[in-house]
Write an enzyme that holds these catalytic residues in place. Structure first.
Site, PDB file in Angstrom:
ATOM      1  N   SER A  63      -7.330   0.537   2.079  1.00 13.63           N
ATOM      2  CA  SER A  63      -6.646   1.800   2.365  1.00 13.63           C
ATOM      3  C   SER A  63      -7.413   3.033   1.882  1.00 13.63           C
ATOM      4  O   SER A  63      -7.053   4.154   2.224  1.00 13.63           O
ATOM      5  CB  SER A  63      -5.243   1.809   1.740  1.00 13.63           C
ATOM      6  OG  SER A  63      -5.323   1.869   0.330  1.00 13.63           O
ATOM      7  N   LYS A 100      -4.845   6.065  -4.863  1.00 18.55           N
ATOM      8  CA  LYS A 100      -4.618   7.000  -3.758  1.00 18.55           C
ATOM      9  C   LYS A 100      -5.154   8.378  -4.135  1.00 18.55           C
ATOM     10  O   LYS A 100      -5.446   8.660  -5.300  1.00 18.55           O
ATOM     11  CB  LYS A 100      -3.122   7.132  -3.433  1.00 18.55           C
ATOM     12  CG  LYS A 100      -2.452   5.859  -2.988  1.00 18.55           C
ATOM     13  CD  LYS A 100      -2.903   5.436  -1.609  1.00 18.55           C
ATOM     14  CE  LYS A 100      -2.184   4.183  -1.161  1.00 18.55           C
ATOM     15  NZ  LYS A 100      -3.054   3.153  -0.678  1.00 18.55           N
TER      16      LYS A 100
END
Length: 143
Positions: A63, A100
């Site tokens: 991701s 993230k």
């Protein structure tokens, strides 16, 4: 991107200094002759700014590929670096550890952004439990 394993640096370990060549290379490696060695470089000194506040994690998943983080990479995390807008962070959201990009465009509603079109961003709400563990300062990516 989930976190697979967490490691701590060896605090007592003395950094090893490896020869650092003065010339940049386009493709290839300069002659290992001692005349070309300009300095030495310790990867500990290069990658670890605050040993007591540093830990390593192994990344899992894809991701964060657009940020240059791939499955199996080792991330160097520094807890002493402030988690500010656009920093890559290691966070726990409702007990799940993630890597993230922190988006604080609206500080009242932080967003944890994936760096892949295949993964949605995580918009935190009033019920979300967010804890930032540190900021990614270096990515070790094997070739």
């Amino acid at each position: 991107m989930l976190i697979r394993k967490i490691y701590s640096p060896a605090v007592e370990h003395r950094p090893k200094h490896i020869p650092m060549y003065g010339e940049a290379v386009q493709a290839g490696f300069p002659s290992p002759a001692q005349d070309y060695v300009e300095n030495s470089l310790s990867l500990d000194e290069l990658c670890i700014r605050t040993p007591a506040a540093t830990f390593f994690v192994k990344a899992s998943g894809n991701s964060m590929e657009k940020a240059g983080i791939h499955d199996g990479d080792v991330l160097v995390i520094d807890r002493s670096v402030p988690a500010s807008h656009r920093k890559l962070v290691i966070a726990s959201v409702d007990g799940e550890f993630l890597c993230k990009r922190l988006d604080l465009t609206n500080p009242a509603k932080p967003v944890l952004r994936a760096e892949s079109d295949d993964y949605p961003d995580i918009t935190l709400n009033d019920e979300s439990e967010l804890e930032i563990f540190g900021v990614v300062t270096t990515v070790v990516h094997p070739v």
